[in-house]
Scaffold this active site. Structure first.
Site, mmCIF file in Angstrom:
data_model
loop_
_atom_site.group_PDB
_atom_site.id
_atom_site.type_symbol
_atom_site.label_atom_id
_atom_site.label_comp_id
_atom_site.label_asym_id
_atom_site.label_seq_id
_atom_site.Cartn_x
_atom_site.Cartn_y
_atom_site.Cartn_z
ATOM 1 N N HIS A 61 0.861 -1.193 0.000
ATOM 2 C CA HIS A 61 0.000 0.000 0.000
ATOM 3 C C HIS A 61 0.893 1.237 0.000
ATOM 4 C CE1 HIS A 61 0.969 -0.506 4.243
ATOM 5 N NE2 HIS A 61 0.613 0.744 4.456
ATOM 6 N N HIS A 63 1.351 4.024 2.007
ATOM 7 C CA HIS A 63 1.781 4.838 3.126
ATOM 8 C C HIS A 63 3.306 4.900 3.050
ATOM 9 C CE1 HIS A 63 -2.121 4.221 5.646
ATOM 10 N NE2 HIS A 63 -2.160 5.347 4.957
ATOM 11 N N ASP A 65 5.962 4.692 4.796
ATOM 12 C CA ASP A 65 6.921 3.747 5.361
ATOM 13 C C ASP A 65 7.019 2.454 4.556
ATOM 14 O OD1 ASP A 65 4.284 3.348 6.306
ATOM 15 O OD2 ASP A 65 4.968 2.143 7.993
ATOM 16 N N HIS A 66 6.153 2.284 3.571
ATOM 17 C CA HIS A 66 6.172 1.055 2.779
ATOM 18 C C HIS A 66 6.659 1.247 1.345
ATOM 19 C CE1 HIS A 66 4.001 -1.680 5.630
ATOM 20 N NE2 HIS A 66 3.715 -0.499 6.159
ATOM 21 N N HIS A 137 -7.092 -1.819 5.565
ATOM 22 C CA HIS A 137 -6.192 -0.791 6.103
ATOM 23 C C HIS A 137 -6.710 0.628 5.866
ATOM 24 C CE1 HIS A 137 -2.546 0.538 7.938
ATOM 25 N NE2 HIS A 137 -2.042 1.086 6.842
ATOM 26 N N ASP A 207 0.123 -4.003 6.155
ATOM 27 C CA ASP A 207 -0.632 -3.420 7.269
ATOM 28 C C ASP A 207 -2.101 -3.792 7.138
ATOM 29 O OD1 ASP A 207 1.774 -2.291 7.836
ATOM 30 O OD2 ASP A 207 1.128 -0.204 7.638
ATOM 31 N N HIS A 263 6.099 -5.212 12.006
ATOM 32 C CA HIS A 263 5.616 -3.818 12.032
ATOM 33 C C HIS A 263 5.420 -3.321 13.469
ATOM 34 C CE1 HIS A 263 3.167 -0.283 10.703
ATOM 35 N NE2 HIS A 263 3.847 -0.441 9.571
#
EC number: 3.1.26.11
Length: 314
Positions: A61, A63, A65-66, A137, A207, A263
């Site tokens: 996805h 976001h 941090d990914h 998510h 996530d 995570h």
């Protein structure tokens, strides 16, 4: 042999001990990346993994941090004069986000970048498949399954002797063609081999809140890498993440061989998280690990072995 290398094991933001999510799966000389958080290329360098061996990147996805490590990774590949194409897979909006990276700054890659937006699908490659499935998510998000193709059963010495077969080129021909003519009779591969051997199955949720789709796709997985951001429901607030207890319950119901709690929120130290998670997982009877950066899980002969690249000096 298959290896899962945790390049970044933390969540939301990097800390002194942990980088944000990035997982490398090494299989038959190929490296497949699942998520590429900021600094992934540095983590790969530290792990002595060549980005030139990466042909496929799967993003769960968008976001930060990914996926924020994607730009640096692509530019490094370009600096190393990469020529072979790169395939990037992800949920809805993947094409838009990748194009934003490629159009930023004075940079154009000298190799082809192919973008694939996925729903729930099954991608078939030579020796394995990748399945994508929807998770919960709050935004378009996917989990992934790596499923090695099942292997033929082992040759059975007593069956070979029954047909007068010995190790050598003739068995190679039998394995390749599926059947041979020998001493006036047709011998099929299944006549002289045991039951087919199940290929290894690795599942990564990215996530997600707890959801039934994870359990369904993780059924009898050899490894389930599950969002376990929080130790308790009270810490979660309104975020779309899972707790350790929820990850353990999913693993228990899916009859997973090994659960990796992934995570971890930056508020917890490793020892604090380990202590809390151990109590929860032991109550559910789930076999678990809490990965650290540069931990490697190696699957061989039906068992997982854990080591750390930096501690081993590799």
């Amino acid at each position: 042999m298959l290896q899962v290398i945790f390049l970044g094991s933390g969540g939301i933001m990097p800390t002194r001990e942990r980088n944000v999510p990035a997982i490398a799966l090494r299989y038959k000389g190929e490296i497949i990346l699942f998520d590429v958080g900021e600094g992934t290329i540095r983590q790969m360098n530290s792990a002595k993994l060549s980005p030139m061996r990466v042909e496929k990147i799967f993003i769960t996805h968008f976001h930060g941090d990914h996926y924020l490590g994607l730009g640096g990774l692509i530019q490094t590949m370009n600096l190393w004069n990469r020529e072979k194409p790169l395939h990037i897979y992800g949920p809805k909006y993947t094409f838009e986000f990748v194009q934003n990276f490629l159009n930023s700054g004075f940079f154009r890659p000298g190799f082809e970048v192919h973008v694939h937006e996925l729903g729930e699908t099954r991608l078939k490659f030579k020796d394995y498949e990748i399945w994508s499935f929807k998770v919960e998510h709050g935004i378009p998000a996917l989990g992934y399954v790596f499923k090695e193709k099942d292997k033929r059963g082992k040759f059975l010495p007593e069956k070979l002797a029954q047909y007068g077969l010995r190790p050598g080129p003739i068995l190679g021909k039998l394995e390749k063609d599926g059947k041979i003519e020998w001493n006036g009779q047709v011998i099929r591969l299944e006549d002289v081999t045991g039951p087919r051997r199940r290929g290894v199955k690795v599942v990564y949720t990215g996530d997600t809140e707890p959801c039934e789709r994870v359990r369904l796709f993780a059924e009898r997985a050899d490894l389930l890498i599950h969002d376990a951001t929080y130790l308790s429901d009270g810490d979660r607030g309104d975020s779309y993440h899972s707790t350790v207890e929820e990850a353990c319950e999913t693993a228990r119901r899916a009859k997973v061989k090994l659960l990796a709690l992934f995570h971890r929120a930056f508020r917890y130290t490793y020892d604090e998280y380990l202590s809390g998670a151990s109590k929860i997982c032991q109550e559910t009877g789930v076999n678990f690990v809490i990965p650290r950066d540069f931990d490697v899980l190696t699957y061989k002969s039906g068992e997982w072995k854990r080591e750390n690249l930096l501690e081993e000096g590799k």
